[in-house]
Design a protein around this motif. Structure first.
Motif, mmCIF file in Angstrom:
data_model
loop_
_atom_site.group_PDB
_atom_site.id
_atom_site.type_symbol
_atom_site.label_atom_id
_atom_site.label_comp_id
_atom_site.label_asym_id
_atom_site.label_seq_id
_atom_site.Cartn_x
_atom_site.Cartn_y
_atom_site.Cartn_z
ATOM 1 N N MET A 198 2.881 -1.167 4.440
ATOM 2 C CA MET A 198 1.960 -0.035 4.512
ATOM 3 C C MET A 198 2.696 1.288 4.630
ATOM 4 O O MET A 198 3.348 1.567 5.641
ATOM 5 C CB MET A 198 1.067 -0.256 5.744
ATOM 6 N N ASP A 199 2.571 2.113 3.587
ATOM 7 C CA ASP A 199 3.046 3.490 3.698
ATOM 8 C C ASP A 199 2.176 4.203 4.739
ATOM 9 O O ASP A 199 1.022 3.824 4.956
ATOM 10 C CB ASP A 199 2.927 4.170 2.326
ATOM 11 N N LEU A 200 2.720 5.221 5.387
ATOM 12 C CA LEU A 200 1.940 5.922 6.411
ATOM 13 C C LEU A 200 1.207 7.131 5.841
ATOM 14 O O LEU A 200 0.014 7.307 6.064
ATOM 15 C CB LEU A 200 2.860 6.345 7.567
ATOM 16 N N GLN A 201 1.935 7.957 5.090
ATOM 17 C CA GLN A 201 1.327 9.170 4.543
ATOM 18 C C GLN A 201 0.759 8.876 3.157
ATOM 19 O O GLN A 201 1.504 8.660 2.202
ATOM 20 C CB GLN A 201 2.360 10.289 4.440
ATOM 21 N N MET A 202 -0.584 8.851 3.071
ATOM 22 C CA MET A 202 -1.244 8.615 1.785
ATOM 23 C C MET A 202 -2.523 9.430 1.730
ATOM 24 O O MET A 202 -3.114 9.721 2.776
ATOM 25 C CB MET A 202 -1.604 7.116 1.633
ATOM 26 N N PRO A 203 -2.959 9.771 0.515
ATOM 27 C CA PRO A 203 -4.231 10.496 0.395
ATOM 28 C C PRO A 203 -5.423 9.580 0.675
ATOM 29 O O PRO A 203 -5.278 8.363 0.674
ATOM 30 C CB PRO A 203 -4.230 10.948 -1.070
ATOM 31 N N LEU B 231 12.314 1.584 7.030
ATOM 32 C CA LEU B 231 12.673 2.944 6.661
ATOM 33 C C LEU B 231 12.852 3.082 5.147
ATOM 34 O O LEU B 231 13.453 2.221 4.514
ATOM 35 C CB LEU B 231 13.976 3.310 7.385
ATOM 36 N N LYS B 232 12.303 4.168 4.597
ATOM 37 C CA LYS B 232 12.467 4.457 3.173
ATOM 38 C C LYS B 232 13.654 5.396 2.964
ATOM 39 O O LYS B 232 13.878 6.257 3.805
ATOM 40 C CB LYS B 232 11.191 5.113 2.611
ATOM 41 N N PRO B 233 14.396 5.317 1.885
ATOM 42 C CA PRO B 233 14.187 4.374 0.783
ATOM 43 C C PRO B 233 14.466 2.932 1.215
ATOM 44 O O PRO B 233 15.459 2.674 1.891
ATOM 45 C CB PRO B 233 15.187 4.830 -0.284
ATOM 46 N N VAL C 146 0.872 -1.182 0.000
ATOM 47 C CA VAL C 146 0.000 0.000 0.000
ATOM 48 C C VAL C 146 0.905 1.226 0.000
ATOM 49 O O VAL C 146 1.562 1.531 1.000
ATOM 50 C CB VAL C 146 -0.920 0.008 1.239
ATOM 51 N N GLU C 147 0.987 1.896 -1.119
ATOM 52 C CA GLU C 147 1.973 2.968 -1.284
ATOM 53 C C GLU C 147 1.513 3.938 -2.366
ATOM 54 O O GLU C 147 1.217 3.521 -3.484
ATOM 55 C CB GLU C 147 3.315 2.324 -1.662
ATOM 56 N N ASP C 148 1.458 5.225 -2.044
ATOM 57 C CA ASP C 148 1.044 6.214 -3.044
ATOM 58 C C ASP C 148 2.227 6.740 -3.856
ATOM 59 O O ASP C 148 2.027 7.304 -4.928
ATOM 60 C CB ASP C 148 0.288 7.380 -2.397
ATOM 61 N N ASP C 149 3.438 6.551 -3.337
ATOM 62 C CA ASP C 149 4.611 7.065 -4.057
ATOM 63 C C ASP C 149 5.034 6.085 -5.141
ATOM 64 O O ASP C 149 5.318 4.915 -4.863
ATOM 65 C CB ASP C 149 5.768 7.277 -3.066
HETATM 66 MG MG LIG Z 1 3.084 8.342 0.921
#
Ligand SMILES: [Mg+2]
Length: 133
Positions: free
Chosen positions: A62-67, A112-114, A16-19
């Motif tokens: 799971m990405d944390l910051q997503m729309p 941690l990303k990247p 789950v990732e918006d980037d």
């Molecule tokens: Mg994001």
């Protein structure tokens, strides 16, 4: 080629990732390791995917910051809906309290990303094995 069986033929990892860049990297790495992966762009899509594929989701990155629906809310909803398997948070913020907040929301671990190949595979190994025990 046909003899190469996926490690988890019945199951899939849900990413789950918006980037786009991180999504592409993580999904490619997992598929290179023969782990079937479905990539959705936000928490709402993750919840929809889970409703349709309840028994096949083995693990979630799971990405944390997503729309629309962020990673925290998506995790809370997945847990409410009975998802008990590992959810691994992904964040670029090394010096935040994301690790605490993601644990509070019901996530099991933290990447941690990247995202590096070795960290990703270590996480899969750690939590998939736990699932098999
Ligand atoms: Mg994001």
């Amino acid at each position: 080629m046909d003899e190469e069986k996926p490690e988890c033929s019945d199951g899939r990892i849900l990413l789950v990732e918006d980037d786009f860049v991180n999504g592409k990297i993580v999904s490619r790495l997992l598929e290179m390791d023969n782990i079937p992966t479905d990539w959705v762009r936000n928490g709402r899509e993750a919840l929809d995917f889970y409703q349709k594929n309840k028994n096949s989701v083995l693990m979630v990155f799971m990405d944390l910051q997503m729309p629309i629906v962020d990673g925290y809310q998506a995790t809370i909803e997945l847990r409410k809906n009975g998802f008990k398997r590992p959810i691994i948070a992904m964040t670029a913020n090394a010096f935040s309290d994301d690790d605490v907040k993601s644990a509070e929301a019901g996530m099991d671990d933290f990447l941690l990303k990247p995202v590096s190949k070795i960290d990703l595979f270590m996480m899969v190994e750690k939590w998939m094995n736990q699932e098999n025990n």
